[in-house]
Motif scaffolding. Structure first.
Motif, PDB file in Angstrom:
ATOM      1  N   SER A   2       1.258  29.877 -10.790  1.00 10.19           N
ATOM      2  CA  SER A   2       0.170  30.717 -11.291  1.00 10.19           C
ATOM      3  C   SER A   2      -0.994  29.866 -11.783  1.00 10.19           C
ATOM      4  N   LEU A   3      -0.677  28.788 -12.492  1.00  3.96           N
ATOM      5  CA  LEU A   3      -1.746  27.909 -12.984  1.00  3.96           C
ATOM      6  C   LEU A   3      -2.452  27.176 -11.848  1.00  3.96           C
TER       7      LEU A   3
ATOM      8  N   LEU B  78     -13.910  31.699 -19.120  1.00  2.13           N
ATOM      9  CA  LEU B  78     -13.526  33.058 -19.486  1.00  2.13           C
ATOM     10  C   LEU B  78     -12.604  33.725 -18.457  1.00  2.13           C
ATOM     11  N   SER B  79     -12.641  33.272 -17.222  1.00  2.00           N
ATOM     12  CA  SER B  79     -11.832  33.923 -16.195  1.00  2.00           C
ATOM     13  C   SER B  79     -10.486  33.243 -15.960  1.00  2.00           C
ATOM     14  N   LEU B  80     -10.225  32.113 -16.595  1.00  2.00           N
ATOM     15  CA  LEU B  80      -8.963  31.408 -16.356  1.00  2.00           C
ATOM     16  C   LEU B  80      -7.754  32.225 -16.819  1.00  2.00           C
ATOM     17  N   LEU B  81      -7.807  32.753 -18.005  1.00  2.00           N
ATOM     18  CA  LEU B  81      -6.661  33.505 -18.532  1.00  2.00           C
ATOM     19  C   LEU B  81      -6.385  34.783 -17.739  1.00  2.00           C
ATOM     20  N   PRO B  82      -7.397  35.606 -17.431  1.00  2.00           N
ATOM     21  CA  PRO B  82      -7.094  36.808 -16.638  1.00  2.00           C
ATOM     22  C   PRO B  82      -6.533  36.500 -15.246  1.00  2.00           C
ATOM     23  N   ILE B  83      -7.055  35.474 -14.598  1.00  2.00           N
ATOM     24  CA  ILE B  83      -6.559  35.139 -13.262  1.00  2.00           C
ATOM     25  C   ILE B  83      -5.130  34.606 -13.340  1.00  2.00           C
ATOM     26  N   THR B  84      -4.844  33.805 -14.359  1.00  2.00           N
ATOM     27  CA  THR B  84      -3.477  33.327 -14.545  1.00  2.00           C
ATOM     28  C   THR B  84      -2.529  34.493 -14.805  1.00  2.00           C
TER      29      THR B  84
END
Length: 121
Positions: A87-88, A67-73
């Motif tokens: 970024s990735l 769940l946190s991968l997209l916001p952090i990216t």
């Protein structure tokens, strides 16, 4: 049960990466020494409750990481203005650290609950 003991304690072998910090100029490798705490599971007899809270901790850590991968990216790409590849890379590294911290905190929490014999659900 003996195989589970080895599986749980095998995370301790990640602490060997800490020795790279002595050989290189990158001192961030010293953080891997924190994984040595998982060698304690070599001396703990696993039971059904331990298996349950270890699996529950791993599941929560995995879901939190997903769940946190997209916001952090997005933060790395839009706010820090890095390229999408950088970024990735940063997002995967931060997510891995987050999932390890979540796993460690939840495992410690469930162990304390079991030690104090608080309502085990």
């Amino acid at each position: 049960m003996k195989r589970n003991k080895l599986v749980y304690s095998s995370l301790g072998f990640l602490s060997l990466f800490g020795f790279i910090g002595f050989l290189s100029s990158n001192k961030f490798f010293f953080a891997f020494f924190a994984f040595a705490i998982y060698f304690k599971y070599l001396f703990v007899k696993p039971d059904e409750m331990m298996e349950k809270y270890m699996n529950k901790s791993a599941a929560y850590a995995f879901h939190f990481e997903c769940l946190s991968l997209l916001p952090i990216t997005g933060i790395c790409y839009f706010i820090l203005e890095k390229s999408i590849v950088n970024s990735l890379v940063v997002a995967f590294a931060v997510n891995w650290m987050i999932s390890i911290v979540v796993y460690f905190l939840l495992t410690s929490y469930y162990e304390l609950r079991e030690i104090k014999e608080i309502d085990n659900d």
